[in-house]
Design a protein around this motif. Structure first.
Motif, PDB file in Angstrom:
ATOM      1  N   GLN A  30       2.975   1.361  -9.748  1.00 42.59           N
ATOM      2  CA  GLN A  30       2.140   2.555  -9.814  1.00 42.59           C
ATOM      3  C   GLN A  30       1.369   2.705  -8.511  1.00 42.59           C
ATOM      4  OE1 GLN A  30      -0.207   1.735 -13.251  1.00 42.59           O
ATOM      5  NE2 GLN A  30       1.265   2.676 -14.630  1.00 42.59           N
ATOM      6  N   GLY A  31       1.345   3.912  -7.980  1.00 44.44           N
ATOM      7  CA  GLY A  31       0.696   4.186  -6.700  1.00 44.44           C
ATOM      8  C   GLY A  31      -0.769   3.826  -6.656  1.00 44.44           C
ATOM      9  N   SER A  32      -1.511   4.181  -7.689  1.00 42.05           N
ATOM     10  CA  SER A  32      -2.943   3.885  -7.670  1.00 42.05           C
ATOM     11  C   SER A  32      -3.199   2.383  -7.700  1.00 42.05           C
ATOM     12  CB  SER A  32      -3.661   4.564  -8.831  1.00 42.05           C
ATOM     13  OG  SER A  32      -3.159   4.105 -10.065  1.00 42.05           O
ATOM     14  N   ARG A  33      -2.348   1.657  -8.386  1.00 45.20           N
ATOM     15  CA  ARG A  33      -2.485   0.199  -8.430  1.00 45.20           C
ATOM     16  C   ARG A  33      -2.236  -0.388  -7.036  1.00 45.20           C
ATOM     17  NH1 ARG A  33      -4.858  -4.139 -10.457  1.00 45.20           N
ATOM     18  NH2 ARG A  33      -3.479  -5.895 -10.563  1.00 45.20           N
ATOM     19  N   LEU A  34      -1.254   0.164  -6.333  1.00 44.23           N
ATOM     20  CA  LEU A  34      -0.975  -0.294  -4.974  1.00 44.23           C
ATOM     21  C   LEU A  34      -2.146   0.019  -4.049  1.00 44.23           C
ATOM     22  CD1 LEU A  34       2.770   0.752  -4.632  1.00 44.23           C
ATOM     23  CD2 LEU A  34       1.853  -1.560  -4.875  1.00 44.23           C
ATOM     24  N   ASP A  35      -2.709   1.217  -4.196  1.00 40.06           N
ATOM     25  CA  ASP A  35      -3.875   1.579  -3.395  1.00 40.06           C
ATOM     26  C   ASP A  35      -5.030   0.619  -3.669  1.00 40.06           C
ATOM     27  OD1 ASP A  35      -2.513   3.709  -2.321  1.00 40.06           O
ATOM     28  OD2 ASP A  35      -3.434   5.212  -3.642  1.00 40.06           O
ATOM     29  N   PHE A  36      -5.216   0.285  -4.931  1.00 37.80           N
ATOM     30  CA  PHE A  36      -6.285  -0.625  -5.305  1.00 37.80           C
ATOM     31  C   PHE A  36      -6.052  -1.997  -4.684  1.00 37.80           C
ATOM     32  CE2 PHE A  36      -8.280  -3.655  -8.280  1.00 37.80           C
ATOM     33  CZ  PHE A  36      -9.591  -3.241  -8.146  1.00 37.80           C
ATOM     34  N   GLU A  37      -4.816  -2.471  -4.710  1.00 42.64           N
ATOM     35  CA  GLU A  37      -4.508  -3.761  -4.100  1.00 42.64           C
ATOM     36  C   GLU A  37      -4.727  -3.724  -2.594  1.00 42.64           C
ATOM     37  OE1 GLU A  37      -0.811  -5.461  -5.283  1.00 42.64           O
ATOM     38  OE2 GLU A  37      -1.402  -5.545  -7.385  1.00 42.64           O
ATOM     39  N   ASP A  38      -4.364  -2.592  -1.960  1.00 46.08           N
ATOM     40  CA  ASP A  38      -4.631  -2.443  -0.526  1.00 46.08           C
ATOM     41  C   ASP A  38      -6.130  -2.519  -0.264  1.00 46.08           C
ATOM     42  OD1 ASP A  38      -1.952  -2.192   0.022  1.00 46.08           O
ATOM     43  OD2 ASP A  38      -1.994   0.004   0.183  1.00 46.08           O
ATOM     44  N   MET A  39      -6.899  -1.900  -1.153  1.00 49.85           N
ATOM     45  CA  MET A  39      -8.346  -1.925  -1.011  1.00 49.85           C
ATOM     46  C   MET A  39      -8.875  -3.355  -1.149  1.00 49.85           C
ATOM     47  SD  MET A  39     -11.132  -0.243  -0.640  1.00 49.85           S
ATOM     48  CE  MET A  39     -12.777   0.046  -1.188  1.00 49.85           C
ATOM     49  N   LEU A  40      -8.353  -4.097  -2.119  1.00 47.87           N
ATOM     50  CA  LEU A  40      -8.790  -5.483  -2.300  1.00 47.87           C
ATOM     51  C   LEU A  40      -8.440  -6.342  -1.092  1.00 47.87           C
ATOM     52  CD1 LEU A  40      -7.973  -6.227  -6.049  1.00 47.87           C
ATOM     53  CD2 LEU A  40     -10.204  -5.761  -5.003  1.00 47.87           C
ATOM     54  N   LYS A  41      -7.255  -6.134  -0.537  1.00 49.51           N
ATOM     55  CA  LYS A  41      -6.853  -6.886   0.654  1.00 49.51           C
ATOM     56  C   LYS A  41      -7.761  -6.553   1.829  1.00 49.51           C
ATOM     57  CE  LYS A  41      -2.001  -7.451  -0.554  1.00 49.51           C
ATOM     58  NZ  LYS A  41      -0.621  -7.037  -0.282  1.00 49.51           N
ATOM     59  N   ALA A  42      -8.073  -5.260   1.980  1.00 49.57           N
ATOM     60  CA  ALA A  42      -8.969  -4.850   3.067  1.00 49.57           C
ATOM     61  C   ALA A  42     -10.366  -5.429   2.839  1.00 49.57           C
ATOM     62  CB  ALA A  42      -9.022  -3.321   3.165  1.00 49.57           C
ATOM     63  N   LEU A  43     -10.845  -5.396   1.599  1.00 49.31           N
ATOM     64  CA  LEU A  43     -12.155  -5.980   1.286  1.00 49.31           C
ATOM     65  C   LEU A  43     -12.175  -7.471   1.618  1.00 49.31           C
ATOM     66  CD1 LEU A  43     -13.147  -4.345  -2.119  1.00 49.31           C
ATOM     67  CD2 LEU A  43     -14.448  -4.231   0.010  1.00 49.31           C
ATOM     68  N   ALA A  44     -11.083  -8.155   1.338  1.00 51.27           N
ATOM     69  CA  ALA A  44     -11.016  -9.599   1.595  1.00 51.27           C
ATOM     70  C   ALA A  44     -11.102  -9.912   3.083  1.00 51.27           C
ATOM     71  CB  ALA A  44      -9.723 -10.168   1.004  1.00 51.27           C
ATOM     72  N   GLN A  45     -10.757  -8.942   3.933  1.00 47.84           N
ATOM     73  CA  GLN A  45     -10.819  -9.163   5.374  1.00 47.84           C
ATOM     74  C   GLN A  45     -12.218  -8.951   5.936  1.00 47.84           C
ATOM     75  OE1 GLN A  45      -7.619  -7.376   7.688  1.00 47.84           O
ATOM     76  NE2 GLN A  45      -6.389  -7.243   5.819  1.00 47.84           N
ATOM     77  N   LEU A  46     -13.101  -8.361   5.132  1.00 50.98           N
ATOM     78  CA  LEU A  46     -14.481  -8.159   5.590  1.00 50.98           C
ATOM     79  C   LEU A  46     -15.243  -9.478   5.533  1.00 50.98           C
ATOM     80  CD1 LEU A  46     -15.475  -4.896   3.664  1.00 50.98           C
ATOM     81  CD2 LEU A  46     -14.785  -5.090   6.057  1.00 50.98           C
ATOM     82  N   PRO A  47     -16.214  -9.644   6.424  1.00 52.75           N
ATOM     83  CA  PRO A  47     -17.080 -10.819   6.298  1.00 52.75           C
ATOM     84  C   PRO A  47     -17.790 -10.780   4.937  1.00 52.75           C
ATOM     85  CG  PRO A  47     -17.415  -9.725   8.411  1.00 52.75           C
ATOM     86  CD  PRO A  47     -16.541  -8.828   7.592  1.00 52.75           C
TER      87      PRO A  47
END
Length: 183
Positions: A96-113
């Protein structure tokens, strides 16, 4: 006993927020549930230390955050998978597209300090005030605002957002990237 009931109700009301914050911090639902359970148990066993008139949710967030940071320090001694290579091999990608977007968001969040991520999540995702977030993080409001601003800019870069049209209907994505109006 009657004075305890409203406190317990406040604790129960905070559970969904604690869970969302814990999932955002550690990225693992099972580990997040353990964090929430631990925070609630510590909160109950130390309920006499809660200051009436303050935010129960903020108090529990502080307990949860401190437990998470303790676990992070412990895990530094463990073997890590920083690139996520092993985790990606065993993960099943959703369709599902929204689930993929959410996972992308989590990955990006994980890269933040960590300091930027937690400030952003407390204010943008959990809806806490800058004051409460500052209290939880043990810093001042200006520092929280600065961390959130840097986090939003970095997320925008990491997720390649060019315009408002790129945003889907996901509330978390919108909240994380745009200014939270209740300051």
């Amino acid at each position: 006993m009657a004075a305890e009931t409203p406190l317990k109700q406040q604790m129960l009301a905070a559970i969904p927020h604690l869970r969302a914050f814990a999932i955002s911090l550690c990225g693992n639902v099972d580990r997040a549930d353990d964090l929430v359970q631990g925070a609630l148990l510590k909160g109950l066993s130390n309920i006499d230390k809660f200051q009436p008139g303050t935010s129960m949710q903020a108090w529990l967030f502080t307990i949860l955050r401190n437990d998470f940071l303790t676990q992070v320090r412990r895990r530094k001694r463990e073997i890590e998978d920083p690139e996520g290579a092993w985790a990606e091999k065993v993960a099943v990608m959703p369709d599902q597209g929204s689930r993929l977007d959410f996972e992308d968001m989590l990955k990006a969040l994980a890269q933040l300090p960590l300091d930027q991520r937690e400030a952003l999540l407390l204010v943008a995702a959990e809806g806490l005030t800058y004051e409460d977030a500052a209290r939880i993080c043990g810093t001042n409001i200006g520092t929280i605002k600065s961390r959130i601003n840097r986090a939003r800019r970095r997320l925008t870069e990491l997720m390649n957002f060019d315009a408002h049209d790129d945003l889907g209907p996901d509330r978390l994505v919108k909240a994380a990237l745009f200014v939270h109006t209740s300051a």
